[in-house]
Design a protein around this motif. Sequence first.
Motif, PDB file in Angstrom:
ATOM      1  N   ASP A  85      -2.299   6.379  -2.921  1.00  0.00           N
ATOM      2  CA  ASP A  85      -3.631   6.784  -3.381  1.00  0.00           C
ATOM      3  C   ASP A  85      -3.603   7.929  -4.389  1.00  0.00           C
ATOM      4  OD1 ASP A  85      -4.737   4.865  -1.779  1.00  0.00           O
ATOM      5  OD2 ASP A  85      -5.168   6.239  -0.119  1.00  0.00           O
ATOM      6  N   TRP A  86      -2.529   8.717  -4.401  1.00  0.00           N
ATOM      7  CA  TRP A  86      -2.407   9.848  -5.315  1.00  0.00           C
ATOM      8  C   TRP A  86      -1.542   9.514  -6.525  1.00  0.00           C
ATOM      9  CZ3 TRP A  86      -2.011  10.306  -0.018  1.00  0.00           C
ATOM     10  CH2 TRP A  86      -3.089  10.945   0.593  1.00  0.00           C
ATOM     11  N   GLY A  87      -1.044   8.281  -6.605  1.00  0.00           N
ATOM     12  CA  GLY A  87      -0.252   7.847  -7.755  1.00  0.00           C
ATOM     13  C   GLY A  87       1.244   8.013  -7.607  1.00  0.00           C
ATOM     14  N   TYR A  88       1.711   8.455  -6.435  1.00  0.00           N
ATOM     15  CA  TYR A  88       3.146   8.622  -6.223  1.00  0.00           C
ATOM     16  C   TYR A  88       3.782   7.291  -5.842  1.00  0.00           C
ATOM     17  CZ  TYR A  88       2.235  13.576  -6.455  1.00  0.00           C
ATOM     18  OH  TYR A  88       1.850  14.811  -6.884  1.00  0.00           O
ATOM     19  N   ALA A  89       4.993   7.080  -6.324  1.00  0.00           N
ATOM     20  CA  ALA A  89       5.658   5.785  -6.159  1.00  0.00           C
ATOM     21  C   ALA A  89       6.365   5.652  -4.821  1.00  0.00           C
ATOM     22  CB  ALA A  89       6.668   5.594  -7.283  1.00  0.00           C
ATOM     23  N   SER A  90       6.452   4.402  -4.386  1.00  0.00           N
ATOM     24  CA  SER A  90       7.263   4.006  -3.232  1.00  0.00           C
ATOM     25  C   SER A  90       8.074   2.797  -3.676  1.00  0.00           C
ATOM     26  CB  SER A  90       6.393   3.599  -2.046  1.00  0.00           C
ATOM     27  OG  SER A  90       5.701   4.698  -1.533  1.00  0.00           O
ATOM     28  N   LEU A  91       9.287   2.712  -3.173  1.00  0.00           N
ATOM     29  CA  LEU A  91      10.144   1.576  -3.482  1.00  0.00           C
ATOM     30  C   LEU A  91       9.796   0.420  -2.552  1.00  0.00           C
ATOM     31  CD1 LEU A  91      12.571   0.611  -5.184  1.00  0.00           C
ATOM     32  CD2 LEU A  91      14.043   1.462  -3.359  1.00  0.00           C
ATOM     33  N   ILE A  92       9.615  -0.749  -3.119  1.00  0.00           N
ATOM     34  CA  ILE A  92       9.358  -1.952  -2.337  1.00  0.00           C
ATOM     35  C   ILE A  92      10.706  -2.630  -2.107  1.00  0.00           C
ATOM     36  CG2 ILE A  92       8.231  -4.204  -2.310  1.00  0.00           C
ATOM     37  CD1 ILE A  92       6.138  -3.002  -4.248  1.00  0.00           C
ATOM     38  N   GLY A  93      11.060  -2.878  -0.869  1.00  0.00           N
ATOM     39  CA  GLY A  93      12.333  -3.518  -0.561  1.00  0.00           C
ATOM     40  C   GLY A  93      13.448  -2.512  -0.333  1.00  0.00           C
TER      41      GLY A  93
ATOM     42  N   ALA B 253       5.728   1.501 -11.740  1.00  0.00           N
ATOM     43  CA  ALA B 253       4.890   0.405 -11.247  1.00  0.00           C
ATOM     44  C   ALA B 253       4.338  -0.439 -12.398  1.00  0.00           C
ATOM     45  CB  ALA B 253       3.746   0.950 -10.398  1.00  0.00           C
ATOM     46  N   LYS B 254       4.175   0.178 -13.556  1.00  0.00           N
ATOM     47  CA  LYS B 254       3.716  -0.566 -14.731  1.00  0.00           C
ATOM     48  C   LYS B 254       4.800  -1.535 -15.196  1.00  0.00           C
ATOM     49  CE  LYS B 254       2.974   0.214 -19.585  1.00  0.00           C
ATOM     50  NZ  LYS B 254       3.174   1.189 -20.625  1.00  0.00           N
ATOM     51  N   HIS B 255       6.043  -1.082 -15.251  1.00  0.00           N
ATOM     52  CA  HIS B 255       7.140  -1.915 -15.745  1.00  0.00           C
ATOM     53  C   HIS B 255       7.658  -2.901 -14.700  1.00  0.00           C
ATOM     54  CE1 HIS B 255       7.453  -0.020 -19.598  1.00  0.00           C
ATOM     55  NE2 HIS B 255       7.749   1.167 -19.098  1.00  0.00           N
ATOM     56  N   ALA B 256       7.713  -2.489 -13.444  1.00  0.00           N
ATOM     57  CA  ALA B 256       8.295  -3.333 -12.388  1.00  0.00           C
ATOM     58  C   ALA B 256       7.414  -3.294 -11.142  1.00  0.00           C
ATOM     59  CB  ALA B 256       9.709  -2.869 -12.077  1.00  0.00           C
ATOM     60  N   PRO B 257       6.238  -3.900 -11.195  1.00  0.00           N
ATOM     61  CA  PRO B 257       5.316  -3.828 -10.055  1.00  0.00           C
ATOM     62  C   PRO B 257       5.838  -4.514  -8.796  1.00  0.00           C
ATOM     63  CG  PRO B 257       4.513  -5.384 -11.701  1.00  0.00           C
ATOM     64  CD  PRO B 257       5.696  -4.685 -12.301  1.00  0.00           C
TER      65      PRO B 257
ATOM     66  N   TYR C 159       8.689  -3.964  -7.560  1.00  0.00           N
ATOM     67  CA  TYR C 159       9.666  -3.063  -6.945  1.00  0.00           C
ATOM     68  C   TYR C 159       9.109  -1.678  -6.653  1.00  0.00           C
ATOM     69  CZ  TYR C 159      12.872  -6.740  -7.995  1.00  0.00           C
ATOM     70  OH  TYR C 159      13.472  -7.957  -8.024  1.00  0.00           O
ATOM     71  N   PHE C 160       7.982  -1.335  -7.281  1.00  0.00           N
ATOM     72  CA  PHE C 160       7.383  -0.014  -7.078  1.00  0.00           C
ATOM     73  C   PHE C 160       5.889  -0.164  -6.825  1.00  0.00           C
ATOM     74  CE2 PHE C 160      10.961   0.414  -9.976  1.00  0.00           C
ATOM     75  CZ  PHE C 160      11.730   1.354  -9.315  1.00  0.00           C
ATOM     76  N   SER C 161       5.407   0.528  -5.790  1.00  0.00           N
ATOM     77  CA  SER C 161       3.970   0.577  -5.536  1.00  0.00           C
ATOM     78  C   SER C 161       3.539   2.035  -5.601  1.00  0.00           C
ATOM     79  CB  SER C 161       3.639  -0.021  -4.167  1.00  0.00           C
ATOM     80  OG  SER C 161       4.197   0.761  -3.142  1.00  0.00           O
ATOM     81  N   LEU C 162       2.253   2.246  -5.845  1.00  0.00           N
ATOM     82  CA  LEU C 162       1.720   3.604  -5.947  1.00  0.00           C
ATOM     83  C   LEU C 162       0.760   3.863  -4.795  1.00  0.00           C
ATOM     84  CD1 LEU C 162       0.944   3.714  -9.782  1.00  0.00           C
ATOM     85  CD2 LEU C 162       3.026   4.437  -8.603  1.00  0.00           C
TER      86      LEU C 162
END
Length: 103
Positions: free
Chosen positions: A32-40, A21-25, A27-30
């Motif tokens: 509440d616990w910091g785990y990533a989800s793919l956007i799109g 999420a830091k490099h490609a916000p 495409y990736f969201s976090l």
Amino acid sequence: MTDGLRIRLDRTVCDGFGICAKHAPGYFSLDDWGYASLIGDGTVPEEDRDAVMRALMDCPVHAIVYLGEHRPSDDTAIHHEAHEAPEPDPKTDDSEAISGFVR
């Protein structure tokens, strides 16, 4: 000519570092616990390729999977069938996994 790369996020592997999420916000969201989800749908256009590849390469647990380049469908393109390599015979003398392993 490609329309961009394709990626997938394996959420079962994600440990919540948040580097993606830091490099490609975009495409990736976090959560509440910091785990990533793919956007799109995982299709990344050429102009965003560098940021998403940096996220993929910097993921400490390799949760982002590179699926290849997305190519436009073309009826005139020749499609090659994938052929699997034959399984090696484990009883051969040149099999290090069976005959050469010493602990």
